[in-house]
Design a protein around this motif. Structure first.
Motif: not given
Ligand SMILES: Cc1cc2nc3c(=O)[nH]c(=O)nc-3n(C[C@H](O)[C@H](O)[C@H](O)COP(=O)(O)OP(=O)(O)OC[C@H]3O[C@@H](n4cnc5c(N)ncnc54)[C@H](O)[C@@H]3O)c2cc1C
Length: 422
Positions: A12-14, A45-47, A50-52, A110-112, A131-133, A277-279, A299-301, A327-329
């Motif tokens: 999971g590369a985020s 960056q995901r935030p 849904s914004k800028g 870190t599969t989100g 809206l996720r990606s 695990a994290a995220g 569900e926050s950064i 914290w969150f915004w």
């Molecule tokens: C539109 C939007 C706006 C947001 N705004 C805010 C904000 O303002 N403030 C804030 O704090 N948070 C915000 N968030 C939430 C924040 O983006 C998430 O909390 C954050 O992305 C979590 O990061 P993560 O790395 O845990 O997971 P994710 O960002 O979900 O990334 C997980 C990654 O793992 C990949 N993956 C999953 N399974 C596999 C697999 N089996 N093999 C390989 N890859 C895999 C996924 O495709 C994805 O790329 C927002 C989210 C969205 C969608």
């Protein structure tokens, strides 16, 4: 003979994955780090999605999470466009979608999370978005160019940010929320009311306490959202913002304990040895929750980064458990909402400042101590709020409501009390 260097595989590369890789390296892990993601881009960056990005303020090329050369310079092997399909935790191997098998000494999941799917009649129609990606955001952006009316299903942060962005673009927007108020899971009723009024001032129709019965279409394209009470909202596009589901399938199939998230401790350790695990996919007991023993998912950064840092510290042999204040915004129109700490339903809420001015803070007291602070366009209150929550400062409602009272003095009193107690 030299032993082979240890291997850290991150799935999971985020946010969480990139942070875990970077922090492990920073903390001195000198083995191989493989960061594997199934999206085709480097972490972004995901935030802004849904914004800028929807208002045109942010461009796609400004979304990268790290500079182009970061991964190479940090010795992190980034493998994009590949999905991990299976784990063998006994043999310490992950299996990729192309059949490759990669051994690990440490594995981080870190599969989100993914969008909770709409399961209503008509959910398959063209013009219905989630809206996720980045791909989701670009598709929505393109559709919004040719749309006049949008209906957002779900009055949570993402739904409301989309409503704000689309209304700012000049679309006629409706928001339908099944709960009696907006943002009910995360903020106090006072803040829900403020946000509803903010949207209404920008011409958004808010329907709370209303379920959706079906999406109606013509020629396979959505034309209306039908509410439970029979009302029909005409629209050219629908955005579903009804929450997310943690990506736990890989962990579950490998027999790792999950319950609305992959269960971890404060170091990100799962039930399987050397698997972290994290995220958004992880659930762990949070010291700032009303029940500090119950695993929760944030569900926050901030939470993604901080649990990833804790997990990385373990990999690097210097364990530092998660202890951060959540914290969150959220940005909606010109209002900046910033939340520190975690609210509980029966917290006592104290207003500081004038809600009508659009700049105020809400302090939530639990057992006489500050448990969370929700600041609206008062960034200084938010920054101080994080410290007040971290120190679990005691305060009276009168002190918090009095703008002449220096809140910083609460920190000094708390520090003094803590010293005396030792
Ligand atoms: C539109 C939007 C706006 C947001 N705004 C805010 C904000 O303002 N403030 C804030 O704090 N948070 C915000 N968030 C939430 C924040 O983006 C998430 O909390 C954050 O992305 C979590 O990061 P993560 O790395 O845990 O997971 P994710 O960002 O979900 O990334 C997980 C990654 O793992 C990949 N993956 C999953 N399974 C596999 C697999 N089996 N093999 C390989 N890859 C895999 C996924 O495709 C994805 O790329 C927002 C989210 C969205 C969608």
């Amino acid at each position: 003979m030299n032993a082979a260097p240890p291997v850290l595989v991150i799935v999971g590369a985020s946010y969480a994955g990139a942070q875990l890789a970077a922090s492990a390296r920073d903390a001195g892990f000198d083995g191989r780090i493989l960061l594997i993601g199934d999206e085709t881009r480097a972490p972004y960056q995901r935030p802004p999605l849904s914004k800028g990005l929807l208002t045109g303020k942010t461009q796609v090329d400004a979304l990268a999470l790290k500079a182009d050369d970061f991964y190479r310079e940090s010795g992190i092997e980034l493998l994009t466009g590949h999905r991990v399909t299976a784990l063998d935790t006994a043999g310490r191997v992950v299996v990729l979608d192309d059949g490759r098998r990669l051994g690990y000494d440490w594995l981080a999941l870190t599969t989100g999370a993914r969008c909770r799917p709409l399961t209503l009649p008509g959910a398959h129609l063209a013009g219905v978005f989630e809206l996720r990606s980045l791909g989701d955001a670009l598709a929505l952006d393109a559709a919004a160019r040719n749309a006049r009316r949008a209906c957002v299903i779900g009055g949570g942060f993402i739904g409301l940010e989309v409503a704000s962005a689309l209304a700012t673009r000049g679309l006629q927007v409706s928001v339908v929320e099944a709960a009696p108020r907006l943002l009910a899971r995360a903020v106090t009723p006072e803040l829900s009311d403020f946000v509803a009024a903010l949207h209404r001032r920008h011409g958004v129709d808010i329907h709370c306490g209303q379920g959706v019965r079906a999406l109606i279409g013509q020629a396979d394209r959505v034309t209306a959202v039908e509410l439970q009470d029979g009302e029909s909202i005409a629209c050219d596009l629908v955005v579903a913002g009804i929450g997310v589901l943690p990506n736990t399938g890989l962990a579950e199939r490998a027999g790792i304990a999950c319950a609305n998230g992959i269960l971890t401790d404060a170091l990100g350790q799962t039930s399987a040895p050397r698997v972290l695990a994290a995220g958004d996919c992880a659930a762990f007991p949070n010291p700032y929750a009303a029940d500090p023993a119950a695993p929760i998912r944030l569900e926050s950064i901030q939470a993604a980064n901080d649990l990833a840092r804790a997990a990385a510290s373990l990999v690097a042999g210097q364990p530092q458990p998660y202890a951060a204040v959540p914290w969150f915004w959220s940005d909606q129109y010109d209002a900046k909402l910033q939340m520190a700490g975690l609210m509980a339903a029966d917290d006592e809420v104290v207003v500081r400042g004038d809600i009508a001015s659009g700049r105020f803070s809400l302090f939530c007291l639990r057992g006489g101590r500050i448990a969370s602070v929700h600041a609206v366009s008062r960034p200084a209150d938010h920054m101080l709020g994080r410290k007040l929550v971290a120190a679990r400062c005691a305060a009276t409602p009168a002190q918090l409501a009095d703008e002449g009272f220096d809140l910083k003095s609460l920190l000094a009193v708390q520090a003094c009390n803590s010293c005396n107690a030792q």
